[in-house]
Design an enzyme around this catalytic site. Structure first.
Site, short mmCIF file in Angstrom:
data_model
loop_
_atom_site.label_atom_id
_atom_site.label_comp_id
_atom_site.label_asym_id
_atom_site.label_seq_id
_atom_site.Cartn_x
_atom_site.Cartn_y
_atom_site.Cartn_z
CD GLU A 1 6.34 -3.90 -1.45
OE1 GLU A 1 5.73 -2.82 -1.31
OE2 GLU A 1 6.39 -4.52 -2.53
CE LYS B 1 7.09 2.01 -2.84
NZ LYS B 1 6.10 0.99 -3.26
CB CYS C 1 7.58 -2.33 -4.75
SG CYS C 1 6.39 -3.06 -5.91
#
Length: 495
Positions: free
Chosen positions: A259, A320, A372
């Protein structure tokens, strides 16, 4: 035991909650996930709804106070808050989470005061699991420490591809209720039922719900180990990228960076490092590799996303979707905006990507990507399936230092692999990077806080587990049916 009606019972509730995190990683003492709730259920017997609420609250304080107190690290060490401010925010978060088991205890005791088999075996396990499910999506959700995760290495893990993590939670809580059913109500039938359930889980673990396709791929997970306090400083940005380029000089079909491994916007790279894409192209030619890279992306209108891009024969990007509140965006800015400016969190106003996005492609394989915290939401991961043959999670757990959080996060990722019947490739900045197989087992692992490239093989899979086909609907529907039937039987028993 009259003494349990008073302070001693309250203390035991606190201790029971404090012991439950031992069932999760890094400890892995999965029997505590049965023993701890069982003790709480016993302490809820023959007390007032107010007392049951209080004991549930104390249980939650113990559970979350021990299990997720690591959030103070991001507030204090990386967020710039003074120690007292970090402690205050952490305590407020723990107390808020503790309300979930408190409400469970209060409501159960209020509406089902008598200790009947129906209450223990139908109502209580269903209500507990529904509270977990509610916690997993209410106010954006915090599904951490759901009981099912603790069973990733127990015989009950065989139920995960069938029912998902909440189904495993349900069976775990039912097992705890069985202990009280046998001990408190003196029922000999409890033991054979317990053995039957755990034996069924063990047998189910041998079932293959998905099938391998093609030859194993060579995977490289690049762990740059850049300190969080330096990562976004302009003086370290180019050296960070150079480190990842150097670590990527390996032979692999797919090379995965974690990430925001590139601490620059995608459109700024050509300005600050003009030869970046040329270097990637050279490495692709030299080693025959394709890349999956974590990098922020900004649109023309100024919105920016926490993104992953694939660089290869089929380029693509993923933005995301499920952002971390107060870390990646500020909910209710009119209330919290000014106060949260005290938190020195870089890149803390991301936009959310679409819930449904196309899979990425790398080395000819469809890839389901999560970033994540997203891997804590099984329903979100399910959006990429059954089309995806591999799962990839890129993360940066440096926010939580050398705490138990990265170990818990890895355990959650293992559950996603098991639920989906897919390999999951987890690349992180400071660890724990790992290759997880379709049974949720770790096949290769990079130690924390080491600069390294983890090279391992991974097998693509196709097909759909029952959980991929039905998601949480099957379990949640069953829970509501149990509550309905339990309520009817309970009322009939009273008459």
């Amino acid at each position: 035991m009259k003494q349990l009606n008073g302070t001693i019972g309250d203390i035991l509730a606190l201790l029971a909650g404090s012991s439950l995190p031992l069932s999760f990683a890094p400890y892995g003492l999965f029997p505590f996930a049965v023993l701890s709730p069982a003790l709480l259920f016993y302490l809820w017997q023959n007390i007032s709804p107010r007392r049951a609420f209080w004991r549930g609250f104390l249980y939650g304080v113990g559970l979350f106070g021990v299990g997720v107190s690591w959030v103070h690290i991001s507030f204090y060490q990386f967020g710039g808050l003074p120690l007292l401010g970090a402690i205050f925010l952490t305590a407020a978060f723990v107390l808020w989470m503790a309300l979930y088991p408190a409400l469970l205890g209060g409501l159960l005791t209020r509406f089902f005061p008598n200790n009947t088999p129906t209450k223990l075996l139908l109502i209580l396990p269903a209500a507990w699991t529904l509270i977990e499910w509610l916690r997993g999506w209410l106010f954006t959700g915090f599904p951490w420490l759901s009981l099912g995760y603790s069973q990733i290495d127990s015989p009950l893990n065989g139920f995960a591809p069938l029912l998902g993590v909440y189904g495993v939670s349900w069976i775990t809580v039912f097992s705890a209720a069985l202990l009280i059913y046998g001990f408190y109500l003196k029922k000999k039938l409890a033991l054979p039922i317990f053995i039957l359930i755990w034996g069924a889980g063990w047998l189910l673990n041998g079932v293959s719900w998905t099938t391998p396709v093609g030859k194993p791929l060579q995977i490289a997970l690049v762990q740059g180990n850049m300190p969080q306090e330096f990562k976004w400083l302009s003086s370290y940005q180019l050296s960070t990228i150079e480190r990842y380029l150097e670590l990527s000089q390996v032979e692999a079909d797919i090379i995965i960076w974690p990430e925001s491994a590139v601490p620059l916007f995608l459109h700024d790279i050509r300005q600050y490092m003009p030869d970046f894409f040329k270097k990637l192209a050279k490495q692709r030619i030299t080693y025959g590799s394709e890349f999956i890279i974590g990098i922020p992306v900004m649109t023309k209108n100024g919105a920016y996303f926490n993104s992953v891009v694939s660089i290869g024969t089929q380029p693509g990007s993923y933005n995301k979707h499920h952002l971390v509140p107060f870390g990646e965006y500020i909910p209710l800015q009119f209330l919290f905006g000014e106060f949260l400016k005290l938190l020195e969190v870089p890149m803390s106003d991301f936009s959310s990507g679409k819930a449904q996005q196309d899979n990425l492609y790398s080395a000819g394989q469809a890839i389901g990507v999560s970033i994540c915290y997203e891997d804590a939401f099984g329903a979100l991961i399910r959006n990429s399936l059954p089309g995806a043959r591999l799962l990839v999670n890129v993360s940066n757990d440096a926010w939580f230092g050398d705490s138990i959080a990265p170990h818990q996060h890895l355990e959650i990722a293992r559950m996603r692999a098991l639920e989906s019947g897919r390999y999951l490739l987890r690349a992180t900045n400071t660890g724990i990077s790992a290759v997880i197989d379709n049974k949720g087992k770790i096949t290769s692992l990079a130690p924390q806080f080491e600069i390294m490239t983890l090279i391992a093989s991974a097998q693509a899979y196709e097909g759909a587990t029952p959980f991929v086909r039905f998601g949480n609907a099957l379990v949640v529907g069953g829970l509501f049916v149990c509550l309905l039937l339990g309520g009817v039987r309970y009322q009939c028993h009273l008459r």
